[in-house]
Design a protein around this motif. Structure first.
Motif, PDB file in Angstrom:
ATOM      1  N   ASP A 164       2.726   7.455 -16.624  1.00  0.00           N
ATOM      2  CA  ASP A 164       2.294   7.379 -15.206  1.00  0.00           C
ATOM      3  C   ASP A 164       1.609   8.533 -14.718  1.00  0.00           C
ATOM      4  OD1 ASP A 164       2.821   4.584 -15.139  1.00  0.00           O
ATOM      5  OD2 ASP A 164       4.867   5.170 -14.817  1.00  0.00           O
ATOM      6  N   MET A 165       0.315   8.353 -13.988  1.00  0.00           N
ATOM      7  CA  MET A 165      -0.227   9.323 -13.045  1.00  0.00           C
ATOM      8  C   MET A 165       0.404   8.857 -11.357  1.00  0.00           C
ATOM      9  SD  MET A 165      -3.936  10.362 -11.932  1.00  0.00           S
ATOM     10  CE  MET A 165      -4.307  10.528  -9.987  1.00  0.00           C
ATOM     11  N   VAL A 166       0.736   9.725 -10.864  1.00  0.00           N
ATOM     12  CA  VAL A 166       1.154   9.472  -9.474  1.00  0.00           C
ATOM     13  C   VAL A 166       0.331   9.905  -8.541  1.00  0.00           C
ATOM     14  CG1 VAL A 166       3.264   9.332  -7.907  1.00  0.00           C
ATOM     15  CG2 VAL A 166       3.420   9.042 -10.298  1.00  0.00           C
ATOM     16  N   LEU A 167       0.005   9.531  -7.487  1.00  0.00           N
ATOM     17  CA  LEU A 167      -0.839  10.035  -6.369  1.00  0.00           C
ATOM     18  C   LEU A 167       0.511   9.928  -5.316  1.00  0.00           C
ATOM     19  CD1 LEU A 167      -3.030  11.205  -4.491  1.00  0.00           C
ATOM     20  CD2 LEU A 167      -3.414   8.716  -3.939  1.00  0.00           C
ATOM     21  N   GLU A 168       0.666  11.280  -4.702  1.00  0.00           N
ATOM     22  CA  GLU A 168       1.859  11.579  -3.825  1.00  0.00           C
ATOM     23  C   GLU A 168       1.157  11.862  -2.509  1.00  0.00           C
ATOM     24  OE1 GLU A 168       5.850  13.481  -2.390  1.00  0.00           O
ATOM     25  OE2 GLU A 168       4.628  14.486  -3.922  1.00  0.00           O
ATOM     26  N   PRO A 220      -5.178   2.330 -13.775  1.00  0.00           N
ATOM     27  CA  PRO A 220      -4.283   2.293 -12.393  1.00  0.00           C
ATOM     28  C   PRO A 220      -3.182   3.100 -12.428  1.00  0.00           C
ATOM     29  CG  PRO A 220      -4.683  -0.086 -13.359  1.00  0.00           C
ATOM     30  CD  PRO A 220      -4.810   0.998 -14.421  1.00  0.00           C
ATOM     31  N   ILE A 221      -3.010   3.615 -11.220  1.00  0.00           N
ATOM     32  CA  ILE A 221      -1.993   4.703 -10.650  1.00  0.00           C
ATOM     33  C   ILE A 221      -0.913   4.150 -10.123  1.00  0.00           C
ATOM     34  CG2 ILE A 221      -3.845   6.580 -10.778  1.00  0.00           C
ATOM     35  CD1 ILE A 221      -3.707   6.487  -7.696  1.00  0.00           C
ATOM     36  N   LYS A 222       0.191   4.851  -9.949  1.00  0.00           N
ATOM     37  CA  LYS A 222       1.121   4.477  -8.902  1.00  0.00           C
ATOM     38  C   LYS A 222       1.199   5.559  -7.754  1.00  0.00           C
ATOM     39  CE  LYS A 222       4.029   2.417 -12.321  1.00  0.00           C
ATOM     40  NZ  LYS A 222       5.029   2.335 -13.408  1.00  0.00           N
ATOM     41  N   VAL A 223       0.982   4.828  -6.508  1.00  0.00           N
ATOM     42  CA  VAL A 223       1.153   5.808  -5.373  1.00  0.00           C
ATOM     43  C   VAL A 223       2.396   5.870  -4.753  1.00  0.00           C
ATOM     44  CG1 VAL A 223       0.339   6.032  -3.109  1.00  0.00           C
ATOM     45  CG2 VAL A 223      -1.162   5.202  -4.811  1.00  0.00           C
ATOM     46  N   GLU A 237      -7.861  -1.987   0.324  1.00  0.00           N
ATOM     47  CA  GLU A 237      -9.282  -2.486   0.802  1.00  0.00           C
ATOM     48  C   GLU A 237     -10.475  -1.831  -0.166  1.00  0.00           C
ATOM     49  OE1 GLU A 237      -9.223  -2.291   4.800  1.00  0.00           O
ATOM     50  OE2 GLU A 237      -8.250  -4.429   5.018  1.00  0.00           O
ATOM     51  N   GLY A 238      -9.972  -0.588  -0.375  1.00  0.00           N
ATOM     52  CA  GLY A 238     -11.024   0.505  -0.956  1.00  0.00           C
ATOM     53  C   GLY A 238     -10.964  -0.028  -2.419  1.00  0.00           C
ATOM     54  N   ASN A 239     -10.367  -1.066  -2.943  1.00  0.00           N
ATOM     55  CA  ASN A 239     -10.293  -1.587  -4.442  1.00  0.00           C
ATOM     56  C   ASN A 239     -10.038   0.001  -5.480  1.00  0.00           C
ATOM     57  OD1 ASN A 239     -10.969  -4.183  -4.120  1.00  0.00           O
ATOM     58  ND2 ASN A 239     -13.067  -3.512  -3.607  1.00  0.00           N
ATOM     59  N   VAL A 240      -9.331   0.729  -5.058  1.00  0.00           N
ATOM     60  CA  VAL A 240      -8.661   1.751  -5.777  1.00  0.00           C
ATOM     61  C   VAL A 240      -7.687   1.276  -6.989  1.00  0.00           C
ATOM     62  CG1 VAL A 240      -7.255   3.950  -5.771  1.00  0.00           C
ATOM     63  CG2 VAL A 240      -8.815   3.352  -3.915  1.00  0.00           C
ATOM     64  N   PRO A 241      -7.970   1.480  -8.071  1.00  0.00           N
ATOM     65  CA  PRO A 241      -7.072   0.806  -9.171  1.00  0.00           C
ATOM     66  C   PRO A 241      -5.671   1.540  -9.029  1.00  0.00           C
ATOM     67  CG  PRO A 241      -8.784   2.586 -10.254  1.00  0.00           C
ATOM     68  CD  PRO A 241      -8.776   2.506  -8.619  1.00  0.00           C
ATOM     69  N   ILE A 242      -4.916   0.568  -8.416  1.00  0.00           N
ATOM     70  CA  ILE A 242      -3.435   0.879  -8.065  1.00  0.00           C
ATOM     71  C   ILE A 242      -2.610   0.011  -8.710  1.00  0.00           C
ATOM     72  CG2 ILE A 242      -1.844   0.847  -6.240  1.00  0.00           C
ATOM     73  CD1 ILE A 242      -4.082   2.098  -4.590  1.00  0.00           C
ATOM     74  N   GLU A 243      -1.510   0.239  -9.512  1.00  0.00           N
ATOM     75  CA  GLU A 243      -0.601  -0.789  -9.863  1.00  0.00           C
ATOM     76  C   GLU A 243       0.662  -1.016  -8.661  1.00  0.00           C
ATOM     77  OE1 GLU A 243       2.498  -0.258 -13.654  1.00  0.00           O
ATOM     78  OE2 GLU A 243       0.715   0.633 -13.867  1.00  0.00           O
ATOM     79  N   SER A 244       1.007   0.190  -8.159  1.00  0.00           N
ATOM     80  CA  SER A 244       1.912  -0.146  -7.084  1.00  0.00           C
ATOM     81  C   SER A 244       1.863   1.037  -5.964  1.00  0.00           C
ATOM     82  CB  SER A 244       3.194  -0.205  -7.558  1.00  0.00           C
ATOM     83  OG  SER A 244       3.668   0.737  -8.062  1.00  0.00           O
ATOM     84  N   ILE A 245       2.454   0.616  -4.802  1.00  0.00           N
ATOM     85  CA  ILE A 245       2.648   1.756  -3.803  1.00  0.00           C
ATOM     86  C   ILE A 245       3.942   1.676  -3.483  1.00  0.00           C
ATOM     87  CG2 ILE A 245       1.716   2.428  -1.451  1.00  0.00           C
ATOM     88  CD1 ILE A 245      -0.677   0.830  -1.647  1.00  0.00           C
ATOM     89  N   THR A 246       4.597   2.732  -3.425  1.00  0.00           N
ATOM     90  CA  THR A 246       5.963   3.050  -2.979  1.00  0.00           C
ATOM     91  C   THR A 246       5.999   3.900  -1.864  1.00  0.00           C
ATOM     92  OG1 THR A 246       6.802   2.393  -5.300  1.00  0.00           O
ATOM     93  CG2 THR A 246       8.421   3.203  -3.648  1.00  0.00           C
ATOM     94  N   VAL A 247       6.358   3.257  -0.749  1.00  0.00           N
ATOM     95  CA  VAL A 247       6.356   4.179   0.517  1.00  0.00           C
ATOM     96  C   VAL A 247       7.860   4.137   1.308  1.00  0.00           C
ATOM     97  CG1 VAL A 247       3.727   4.308   0.752  1.00  0.00           C
ATOM     98  CG2 VAL A 247       5.254   2.230   1.866  1.00  0.00           C
ATOM     99  N   ARG A 294       8.441  -1.145  -1.683  1.00  0.00           N
ATOM    100  CA  ARG A 294       7.425  -1.131  -2.942  1.00  0.00           C
ATOM    101  C   ARG A 294       6.467  -2.231  -2.826  1.00  0.00           C
ATOM    102  NH1 ARG A 294      10.502  -2.078  -7.551  1.00  0.00           N
ATOM    103  NH2 ARG A 294       9.789  -4.290  -7.736  1.00  0.00           N
ATOM    104  N   LEU A 295       5.138  -2.193  -2.814  1.00  0.00           N
ATOM    105  CA  LEU A 295       4.266  -3.060  -2.737  1.00  0.00           C
ATOM    106  C   LEU A 295       3.491  -3.150  -4.121  1.00  0.00           C
ATOM    107  CD1 LEU A 295       2.486  -1.797   0.500  1.00  0.00           C
ATOM    108  CD2 LEU A 295       4.317  -3.804   0.271  1.00  0.00           C
TER     109      LEU A 295
END
Length: 289
Positions: free
Chosen positions: A49-53, A119-122, A140-150, A205-206
Motif C-alpha cells: 500500500d501507498m498511504v496518504l497521511e 488506488p491509495i489508502k488515506v 468528489e475529486g474522483n481521486v483513486p482511493i480504496e479507503s479513508i480511515t480518519v 473507516r470509509l
C-alpha cells in the motif's frame, strides 16, 4: 527513533523544538499506542500500500504507517512541524513529507507520480472543523482511493453512518454513504490526546464503493435536493425544495415530482433514504428533459 505514542517521548520532542500548539490548525497529537495500533488495523495497511497521511503532526502515526506500508506521503500544513518530522522520521526511507494545505494539493497527480495511479489508502487525524471539506474533496475529486480511515469528532462519525429518522441524519450522512461504506472502528476518549480536546473522538473507516449503491442520472442534482431538504429540517420536503436558491423548479413541478416518486405530499426530507433521493432526482431529470 523513540515511539511517539508514548507520552514522555512526545513531550521531549515538543520541548526540544519549543513547539507551540496552534489553535487555528486544531492540533491534538495522539499519545496512546493502543489507539495507534487500532487505526493501522482498521485501515488494513499492507506492504503493497501507498498511504496518504493528512496532518502527520510530529509523526506519531506516520511511524506506525511507515512500518506497515510500502510508501507514506505525509502532507502537513504547519511549517513549524517540518523540522520535527525530519527528525522523528529520519529512520524511514519510505516516507515523503510535503509541506502544504491538503485542500490545495493535486492529489490525483500525487497518486499518479507515487503509486502509478493505483488506488491509495488515506489515513488522518483531522482537525474537526475541516473534516467534511477534506473527506468530500477526496470523494468528489474522483481521486483513486480504496479507503479513508480518519479520527474525527465522535458526533461527526455518528452522523456519517446513521440512517433516516435520527437527529444526526443529514446531508453528510447521505454524501458519505453514496461514496463509501462507513464503519466505526474505535471510540477514543479525550485523554488519548495532547492537548486534551473537549470532546470524544472516533476512528471511522470509509471504504469506497466500487460503484455507487444507487442508480442516479445526475448526482449533482441529487445532492442539491439533499442540501435543500436539510437546510430547513423542520419544513416539509416540498417547502424545502421550494425555498432553495440552488433549484429552479416551479411549485407545481416539485409537487408533481414528489408524487411521481411515490412519496407522501407532506413528507419531510429527513425521512428519505438515499434510494428515495436518487429516485426523486431521476424524476426531476425526466421532468426537465
Amino acid at each position: 527513533m523513540a515511539n511517539l505514542g508514548i507520552p514522555q517521548n512526545t513531550i521531549e520532542i515538543l520541548q526540544k523544538y519549543k513547539f507551540v500548539f496552534q489553535k487555528k490548525f486544531g492540533q491534538n497529537f495522539l499519545i496512546d499506542t493502543h489507539v495507534l495500533e487500532k487505526i493501522i488495523d482498521a485501515a488494513g495497511i499492507g506492504k503493497e500500500d501507498m498511504v496518504l497521511e493528512i496532518g502527520p503532526g510530529i509523526g506519531t502515526m506516520t511511524q506506525y504507517l511507515a512500518e506497515a506500508a510500502r510508501k507514506v506521503v505525509a502532507v502537513e500544513i504547519d511549517k513549524n512541524l517540518i523540522p520535527i518530522l525530519h527528525e522523528t522520521l529520519q529512520g524511514y526511507d519510505n516516507v515523503k513529507i510535503i509541506q502544504g494545505d491538503i485542500l490545495k494539493v493535486d492529489i490525483s497527480r500525487l497518486v499518479e507520480e507515487e503509486n502509478g495511479g493505483k488506488p491509495i489508502k488515506v489515513v488522518a487525524n483531522l482537525p474537526y472543523y475541516i473534516t467534511t471539506p477534506i473527506i468530500m474533496g477526496l470523494f468528489e475529486g474522483n481521486v483513486p482511493i480504496e479507503s479513508i480511515t480518519v479520527m474525527v469528532q465522535k458526533e461527526v462519525a455518528d452522523r456519517m453512518q446513521v440512517g433516516p429518522g435520527s437527529k444526526d441524519y443529514g446531508a453528510l450522512s447521505l454524501a458519505v454513504q453514496y461514496y463509501a461504506e462507513p464503519y466505526i472502528a474505535a471510540n477514543v476518549p479525550p485523554n488519548c490526546f495532547m492537548p486534551r480536546p473537549n470532546v470524544g473522538s472516533a476512528v471511522i473507516r470509509l471504504t469506497r464503493h466500487k460503484t455507487p449503491p444507487v442508480d442516479v442520472k445526475n448526482p449533482e442534482l441529487m445532492f442539491k435536493l439533499i442540501r435543500a431538504s436539510f437546510n430547513q429540517r423542520r419544513k416539509t420536503l416540498q417547502n424545502g425544495l421550494n425555498n432553495s436558491q440552488e433549484l429552479q423548479f416551479t411549485k407545481e413541478q416539485i409537487a408533481e415530482a414528489i408524487g411521481r416518486a411515490g412519496l407522501p405530499a407532506a413528507v419531510r426530507g429527513e425521512a428519505l433514504t438515499l434510494e428515495q433521493f436518487a429516485k426523486l432526482a431521476n424524476v426531476f431529470s425526466e421532468l426537465t428533459e
